[in-house]
Design a protein around this motif. Structure first.
Motif, mmCIF file in Angstrom:
data_model
loop_
_atom_site.group_PDB
_atom_site.id
_atom_site.type_symbol
_atom_site.label_atom_id
_atom_site.label_comp_id
_atom_site.label_asym_id
_atom_site.label_seq_id
_atom_site.Cartn_x
_atom_site.Cartn_y
_atom_site.Cartn_z
ATOM 1 N N CYS A 5 -5.549 12.010 1.039
ATOM 2 C CA CYS A 5 -5.608 10.574 0.763
ATOM 3 C C CYS A 5 -6.733 10.029 1.641
ATOM 4 O O CYS A 5 -6.629 9.992 2.866
ATOM 5 C CB CYS A 5 -4.299 9.871 1.086
ATOM 6 N N PHE A 6 -7.816 9.612 1.006
ATOM 7 C CA PHE A 6 -8.983 9.117 1.719
ATOM 8 C C PHE A 6 -8.703 7.715 2.264
ATOM 9 O O PHE A 6 -8.083 6.895 1.597
ATOM 10 C CB PHE A 6 -10.197 9.095 0.796
ATOM 11 N N PHE A 7 -9.179 7.464 3.487
ATOM 12 C CA PHE A 7 -8.936 6.144 4.085
ATOM 13 C C PHE A 7 -10.109 5.612 4.892
ATOM 14 O O PHE A 7 -10.029 4.525 5.464
ATOM 15 C CB PHE A 7 -7.668 6.165 4.959
ATOM 16 N N GLY A 8 -11.219 6.315 4.940
ATOM 17 C CA GLY A 8 -12.349 5.814 5.710
ATOM 18 C C GLY A 8 -13.645 6.498 5.358
ATOM 19 O O GLY A 8 -13.656 7.552 4.702
ATOM 20 N N GLU A 9 -14.727 5.864 5.798
ATOM 21 C CA GLU A 9 -16.065 6.356 5.525
ATOM 22 C C GLU A 9 -16.910 6.245 6.778
ATOM 23 O O GLU A 9 -16.803 5.276 7.527
ATOM 24 C CB GLU A 9 -16.719 5.516 4.429
ATOM 25 N N GLY A 10 -17.784 7.217 6.977
ATOM 26 C CA GLY A 10 -18.730 7.175 8.078
ATOM 27 C C GLY A 10 -20.086 6.692 7.596
ATOM 28 O O GLY A 10 -20.425 6.831 6.423
ATOM 29 N N ASP A 11 -20.866 6.145 8.501
ATOM 30 C CA ASP A 11 -22.207 5.699 8.146
ATOM 31 C C ASP A 11 -23.088 6.851 7.665
ATOM 32 O O ASP A 11 -24.087 6.633 6.996
ATOM 33 C CB ASP A 11 -22.883 5.015 9.342
ATOM 34 N N ASP A 12 -22.732 8.067 8.023
ATOM 35 C CA ASP A 12 -23.510 9.238 7.631
ATOM 36 C C ASP A 12 -23.105 9.779 6.256
ATOM 37 O O ASP A 12 -23.635 10.781 5.798
ATOM 38 C CB ASP A 12 -23.366 10.346 8.676
ATOM 39 N N GLY A 13 -22.145 9.130 5.585
ATOM 40 C CA GLY A 13 -21.688 9.574 4.271
ATOM 41 C C GLY A 13 -20.440 10.440 4.309
ATOM 42 O O GLY A 13 -19.959 10.871 3.273
ATOM 43 N N PHE A 59 -17.541 4.215 11.774
ATOM 44 C CA PHE A 59 -16.529 4.398 10.731
ATOM 45 C C PHE A 59 -15.982 3.066 10.234
ATOM 46 O O PHE A 59 -15.651 2.189 11.027
ATOM 47 C CB PHE A 59 -15.351 5.233 11.251
ATOM 48 N N ARG A 60 -15.850 2.975 8.920
ATOM 49 C CA ARG A 60 -15.149 1.848 8.301
ATOM 50 C C ARG A 60 -13.814 2.410 7.816
ATOM 51 O O ARG A 60 -13.782 3.208 6.874
ATOM 52 C CB ARG A 60 -15.963 1.282 7.150
ATOM 53 N N ILE A 61 -12.767 1.989 8.483
ATOM 54 C CA ILE A 61 -11.433 2.458 8.126
ATOM 55 C C ILE A 61 -10.800 1.393 7.241
ATOM 56 O O ILE A 61 -10.648 0.243 7.657
ATOM 57 C CB ILE A 61 -10.590 2.738 9.388
ATOM 58 N N ALA A 62 -10.469 1.767 6.022
ATOM 59 C CA ALA A 62 -9.872 0.822 5.075
ATOM 60 C C ALA A 62 -8.450 0.490 5.518
ATOM 61 O O ALA A 62 -7.710 1.360 5.975
ATOM 62 C CB ALA A 62 -9.870 1.416 3.673
ATOM 63 N N THR A 63 -8.082 -0.757 5.375
ATOM 64 C CA THR A 63 -6.742 -1.221 5.728
ATOM 65 C C THR A 63 -6.147 -1.954 4.525
ATOM 66 O O THR A 63 -6.889 -2.444 3.674
ATOM 67 C CB THR A 63 -6.795 -2.159 6.958
ATOM 68 N N PRO A 64 -4.824 -2.043 4.440
ATOM 69 C CA PRO A 64 -4.213 -2.769 3.324
ATOM 70 C C PRO A 64 -4.531 -4.266 3.437
ATOM 71 O O PRO A 64 -4.150 -4.916 4.412
ATOM 72 C CB PRO A 64 -2.709 -2.518 3.506
ATOM 73 N N LEU A 65 -5.250 -4.780 2.464
ATOM 74 C CA LEU A 65 -5.705 -6.171 2.507
ATOM 75 C C LEU A 65 -5.613 -6.809 1.127
ATOM 76 O O LEU A 65 -5.650 -6.108 0.117
ATOM 77 C CB LEU A 65 -7.167 -6.231 2.969
ATOM 78 N N ALA A 77 0.836 -1.208 0.000
ATOM 79 C CA ALA A 77 0.000 0.000 0.000
ATOM 80 C C ALA A 77 0.867 1.254 0.000
ATOM 81 O O ALA A 77 0.594 2.209 -0.740
ATOM 82 C CB ALA A 77 -0.942 -0.009 1.200
ATOM 83 N N GLU A 78 1.924 1.251 0.802
ATOM 84 C CA GLU A 78 2.824 2.412 0.839
ATOM 85 C C GLU A 78 3.466 2.654 -0.525
ATOM 86 O O GLU A 78 3.559 3.797 -0.978
ATOM 87 C CB GLU A 78 3.894 2.214 1.912
ATOM 88 N N ALA A 79 3.886 1.573 -1.185
ATOM 89 C CA ALA A 79 4.504 1.711 -2.508
ATOM 90 C C ALA A 79 3.501 2.265 -3.521
ATOM 91 O O ALA A 79 3.832 3.147 -4.322
ATOM 92 C CB ALA A 79 5.051 0.366 -2.973
ATOM 93 N N GLU A 80 2.265 1.775 -3.483
ATOM 94 C CA GLU A 80 1.254 2.226 -4.437
ATOM 95 C C GLU A 80 0.793 3.654 -4.157
ATOM 96 O O GLU A 80 0.522 4.412 -5.091
ATOM 97 C CB GLU A 80 0.059 1.272 -4.437
ATOM 98 N N LEU A 81 0.697 4.019 -2.885
ATOM 99 C CA LEU A 81 0.251 5.367 -2.530
ATOM 100 C C LEU A 81 1.376 6.389 -2.623
ATOM 101 O O LEU A 81 1.124 7.576 -2.784
ATOM 102 C CB LEU A 81 -0.349 5.376 -1.120
ATOM 103 N N GLY A 82 2.622 5.935 -2.453
ATOM 104 C CA GLY A 82 3.767 6.828 -2.569
ATOM 105 C C GLY A 82 4.173 7.537 -1.294
ATOM 106 O O GLY A 82 4.893 8.527 -1.340
ATOM 107 N N PHE A 83 3.733 7.052 -0.143
ATOM 108 C CA PHE A 83 4.155 7.631 1.138
ATOM 109 C C PHE A 83 4.045 6.576 2.231
ATOM 110 O O PHE A 83 3.330 5.594 2.093
ATOM 111 C CB PHE A 83 3.318 8.871 1.503
ATOM 112 N N LEU A 134 -7.216 -0.623 1.358
ATOM 113 C CA LEU A 134 -6.950 0.804 1.492
ATOM 114 C C LEU A 134 -6.745 1.481 0.145
ATOM 115 O O LEU A 134 -7.361 2.512 -0.139
ATOM 116 C CB LEU A 134 -5.724 1.046 2.381
ATOM 117 N N VAL A 135 -5.887 0.952 -0.697
ATOM 118 C CA VAL A 135 -5.572 1.603 -1.968
ATOM 119 C C VAL A 135 -6.821 1.675 -2.851
ATOM 120 O O VAL A 135 -7.127 2.729 -3.424
ATOM 121 C CB VAL A 135 -4.414 0.889 -2.698
#
Length: 191
Positions: free
Chosen positions: A109-117, A51-57, A23-29, A64-65
């Protein structure tokens, strides 16, 4: 550390060091230390029942990416649609950004979403931990969420939630509900 942040804690499928490196390589940081810790200890799941926080999977639907790119494209498309709406032609799209730094969206860099949008993003300037911001579901308001993921999670569990999610928000439950590998696999095939 994370099991002490949540009164109810059921970890999910954790990110491997190889997935984090990918994920770090693809995102560049380099991903922030508080987030890296979250990925290993908590894994995939739902934070504070909101909150749904995306993780590298290895599962594209939750990765995440993939999520970062999908959210960024969705936000861009929504902004373009608003700008193209003839009923709004005389009203340029503007964001109410806490602190007023409009360039923050160029560094997001977006990494999560809330149930409220709402969407969570890092302001990826500098190194180390990146400030966390919350873009409201209205796509107009952007509020500061915290300097670390730990600070953000704790803020949304207490009275500081008003500064993060708005004056009508109530503190969220102190809970992490993990998602296991079998459930993630049903949501989509591994990369």
């Amino acid at each position: 550390m994370w099991d002490g942040v949540f009164a109810e804690f059921r970890p999910g499928f954790a990110s491997s060091e190889a997935e984090i490196a990918r994920a770090e390589a693809e995102l560049g940081f380099r991903l922030p230390d508080s987030y890296r810790s979250f990925c290993g200890a908590c894994g995939a799941g739902r934070t504070n029942d909101h909150f749904r926080i995306a993780t590298p999977l290895p599962y594209e639907a939750a990765d995440l990416v993939t999520r970062a790119n999908l959210i960024a494209l969705s936000v861009s498309a929504a902004i373009r649609a608003l700008a193209a709406n003839p009923d709004l032609a005389d009203q340029p799209v503007r964001f109410d950004i806490e602190g007023g730094d409009e360039a923050i969206l160029e560094r997001a860099c977006f990494f999560g979403e809330g149930d409220d949008g709402a969407f969570l993003f890092w302001d990826v300037q500098g190194t180390g931990e990146y400030d966390i911001w919350v873009m409201g579901a209205d796509l107009e308001s952007i509020r500061f969420g915290g300097e670390t993921l730990l600070e953000f999670v704790q803020a949304t569990q207490g009275p500081r939630i008003h500064t993060v999610l708005g004056p009508t928000a109530l503190p969220l439950p102190s809970r992490f509900e993990g998602i296991d590998a079998a459930t993630l696999a049903r949501a989509g095939l591994p990369d």
